[in-house]
Write an enzyme that holds these catalytic residues in place. Structure first.
Site, PDB file in Angstrom:
ATOM      1  N   HIS A 125       7.999   2.091  10.672  1.00  0.00           N
ATOM      2  CA  HIS A 125       6.736   2.052   9.925  1.00  0.00           C
ATOM      3  C   HIS A 125       6.929   1.318   8.595  1.00  0.00           C
ATOM      4  CE1 HIS A 125       2.744   3.134   8.611  1.00  0.00           C
ATOM      5  NE2 HIS A 125       3.280   3.363   7.424  1.00  0.00           N
ATOM      6  N   ASP A 141       4.932  -1.920   7.172  1.00  0.00           N
ATOM      7  CA  ASP A 141       4.383  -2.070   5.813  1.00  0.00           C
ATOM      8  C   ASP A 141       4.772  -3.406   5.196  1.00  0.00           C
ATOM      9  OD1 ASP A 141       3.159   0.407   5.854  1.00  0.00           O
ATOM     10  OD2 ASP A 141       4.744   1.429   4.746  1.00  0.00           O
ATOM     11  N   HIS A 150       5.025   0.457  -0.806  1.00  0.00           N
ATOM     12  CA  HIS A 150       3.978  -0.543  -1.020  1.00  0.00           C
ATOM     13  C   HIS A 150       4.032  -1.168  -2.417  1.00  0.00           C
ATOM     14  CE1 HIS A 150       1.867  -0.150   2.744  1.00  0.00           C
ATOM     15  NE2 HIS A 150       1.850   1.155   2.635  1.00  0.00           N
TER      16      HIS A 150
END
Length: 207
Positions: free
Chosen positions: A145, A149, A172
């Site tokens: 995951h 991102d 992020h």
């Protein structure tokens, strides 16, 4: 895929990584680097110093593998992070099935009751520390995951990259910092280059 693919008359422009480009954030110990490569490749490392969620490494050797290897990797968080996220008005669309919730400590009866009211279901933790026996889609779903991102955040640069990205302890916030840093380098390089001219074509004006 439903829209289909249409070939255009011009080749897609890529920014080719010519030398190592590195970014480091000392507060989070995040490191993201770009290296020359013939394909767009990404490697990510997840390390939270947790006995439950141990160090994980995910690799994407070709963007063609994105659908089968990366696209369905769900977001994840630790149980102790949920209350803070809810207080900020976040994760309103989250539940125990579209996200992986990991518990790295014992849950009291009061906590279980509170979580039951939030998610409207009984709460329990399996041996691997995942709430409600959620079956992971991949053995290293959290690392995959994080790789997802990176792909999404670097799309904000606005130009496809030809190179290899290696990142560790990322999120992020730092992904976007790196994207901005890389975009500045790309724009600087593009402004230095002379326009491409085909001298075989007839000119618009003669001398």
């Amino acid at each position: 895929e439903k829209a289909g693919i249409k070939k255009l008359s011009k080749k897609r422009k890529y920014y080719k990584i010519q030398k190592e480009i590195s970014f480091y954030d000392k507060d989070s110990d995040t490191k993201i680097s770009a290296y020359p490569s013939e394909e767009y490749q990404i490697e990510t490392t997840v390390d939270y110093n947790s006995e439950i969620l141990k160090e994980q490494n995910a690799t994407l050797n070709s963007i063609k593998d994105f659908k089968n290897e990366i696209s369905s990797a769900r977001t994840f968080c630790f149980l102790h992070e949920i209350e803070a996220l809810l207080e900020k008005g976040l994760i309103k669309g989250g539940d125990l099935y579209n996200a992986v919730v990991i518990s790295d400590r014992d849950i009291s009866k009061d906590q279980k009751l509170k979580l039951k009211n939030i998610f409207n279901k009984e709460i329990h933790v399996n041996k691997s520390g995942v709430l409600n026996n959620i079956e992971l889609r991949y053995e290293i779903e959290p690392a995959r995951h994080k790789l997802l991102d990176v792909i999404g955040d670097l799309t904000l640069i606005g130009m496809p990259i030809q190179g290899k990205i290696i990142a560790s302890k990322l999120g992020h916030k730092n992904n976007i910092k790196f994207a901005k840093y890389l975009k500045e380098i790309i724009m600087g390089d593009l402004n230095k280059k002379a326009p491409e001219i085909d001298f075989q074509q007839e000119p618009f004006l003669d001398k």
